[in-house]
Write a protein that holds these residues in place. Structure first.
Motif, mmCIF file in Angstrom:
data_model
loop_
_atom_site.group_PDB
_atom_site.id
_atom_site.type_symbol
_atom_site.label_atom_id
_atom_site.label_comp_id
_atom_site.label_asym_id
_atom_site.label_seq_id
_atom_site.Cartn_x
_atom_site.Cartn_y
_atom_site.Cartn_z
ATOM 1 N N LYS A 137 0.569 -0.830 -0.359
ATOM 2 C CA LYS A 137 -0.154 0.623 -0.036
ATOM 3 C C LYS A 137 1.079 1.294 0.282
ATOM 4 O O LYS A 137 2.090 1.587 0.926
ATOM 5 N N ALA A 138 0.596 1.863 -1.200
ATOM 6 C CA ALA A 138 1.640 3.427 -1.140
ATOM 7 C C ALA A 138 2.138 4.337 0.507
ATOM 8 O O ALA A 138 2.681 4.094 0.830
ATOM 9 N N GLY A 139 0.196 4.224 1.173
ATOM 10 C CA GLY A 139 0.713 4.970 2.332
ATOM 11 C C GLY A 139 1.196 4.571 3.202
ATOM 12 O O GLY A 139 2.744 5.629 3.887
ATOM 13 N N GLU A 140 0.973 2.811 3.706
ATOM 14 C CA GLU A 140 2.176 2.280 4.123
ATOM 15 C C GLU A 140 4.089 2.739 3.877
ATOM 16 O O GLU A 140 4.420 2.580 4.266
ATOM 17 N N ARG A 141 4.101 1.968 2.054
ATOM 18 C CA ARG A 141 5.025 2.180 1.763
ATOM 19 C C ARG A 141 6.408 4.016 2.472
ATOM 20 O O ARG A 141 7.179 3.576 3.201
ATOM 21 N N ASP A 142 5.302 4.950 2.383
ATOM 22 C CA ASP A 142 5.637 6.286 2.057
ATOM 23 C C ASP A 142 6.469 6.391 3.218
ATOM 24 O O ASP A 142 7.082 7.121 3.935
ATOM 25 N N THR A 143 5.459 6.528 4.252
ATOM 26 C CA THR A 143 5.798 6.004 5.689
ATOM 27 C C THR A 143 6.799 4.974 6.064
ATOM 28 O O THR A 143 7.879 6.285 6.980
#
Length: 281
Positions: A137-143
């Motif tokens: 998931k993009a959000g988890e990856r970016d975090t």
């Protein structure tokens, strides 16, 4: 006992004599994919028909006790599809249960995509961290990448070829496009490729499509040149967020190269002053 054995990550010539003997002699093998293990036995010319127990991400916790009970009475060989078990592969729950139950654990060392890629990357190898597969998931990856952006050790990631370009782009945004990195593809295989460059360059290259097994190696962040006052400000911010003063000083020292003791004492003095001369550690 329980025997963890590394299997080839591509080139069958990397199968050690110890691995071949263990495959030939062991009566019970716990394998990530029993079909892969059967093909390995055939490819290595091993004439053995062991009991094969499927051990994968979906059943490992349920089967750990059974496998450890068997290992108490006889040798049990634990294999992943390639490389070292437990490293982004099944095996950890079994080893942890064996340790709890007092069952012996040993390792037949061998191929590892992590250290192979690290060695070939051309990036510093004195200190490194293995980060496994980034979140899908993009959000988890970016975090995650945001948290790692100040990591000074070389970092090693696994990634699927279909997500490589997207992940490299996310790394370039979080770490900066000029951060040095290497993409290691098809390690030890016929079409092995080591592509080095900046994250920005590699993201552009990967946009054209990449195939094969992938390992990404990224250089660590450079030491930030900050003043003691700025460092104390960062320590104070971390403490306000609930981090212990000693831990905050250690974290900022690791990121900036400032003295942990100087940071601690200066932050403590600042707190003492803010409290009107009455403070505590």
């Amino acid at each position: 006992m329980l025997i963890l054995a590394a299997t080839p990550i591509g080139n069958l010539g990397d199968a050690s004599d110890r691995l071949r003997r263990a495959l030939a002699d062991t009566a019970v093998i716990a394998a990530e994919d029993t079909r892969t293990t059967q093909r390995l036995l055939a490819a290595l010319g091993v004439d053995n028909r062991p009991r094969l127990i499927a051990l994968h991400d979906h059943n490992e916790k349920d089967r750990a006790a059974e496998i450890v009970a068997l290992a108490r009475e006889q040798d049990v060989l634990l294999l992943s599809d390639a490389g070292m078990p437990t490293v982004s592969d099944p095996g950890f729950s079994v080893v942890a249960h064996a340790a709890t139950e007092g069952v012996g654990v040993t390792v037949i060392p061998g191929p590892s995509a992590v250290v192979t890629a690290l060695a070939a990357s051309g990036l510093p190898t004195d200190r490194f961290s293995f980060e496994g597969f980034p979140p899908r998931k993009a959000g988890e990856r970016d975090t995650l990448f945001g948290e790692l952006s100040t990591e000074r050790r070389t970092m090693v990631f696994f990634e699927a070829p279909s997500r490589l370009a997207e992940t490299l782009g996310a790394l370039a945004r979080a770490f900066g496009p000029d951060r040095p990195a290497a993409v290691c593809r098809e390690l030890t295989k016929l079409h092995e490729e080591i592509r080095r460059g900046t994250l920005g360059e590699l993201a552009g290259w990967a946009a054209g499509g990449v195939r094969g097994e992938i390992v990404v190696v990224v250089g660590g962040a450079e030491r930030r040149g900050v003043s003691l006052a700025d460092g104390v400000g960062e320590v104070t911010r971390l403490v306000a967020g609930g981090v212990r003063l000693k831990d905050a000083a250690a974290e900022v020292a690791g990121q900036t190269g400032l003295s942990r003791r100087d940071l601690y004492e200066a932050a403590l003095a600042a707190r003492h002053t803010a409290d009107g001369g009455i403070g505590s550690t």
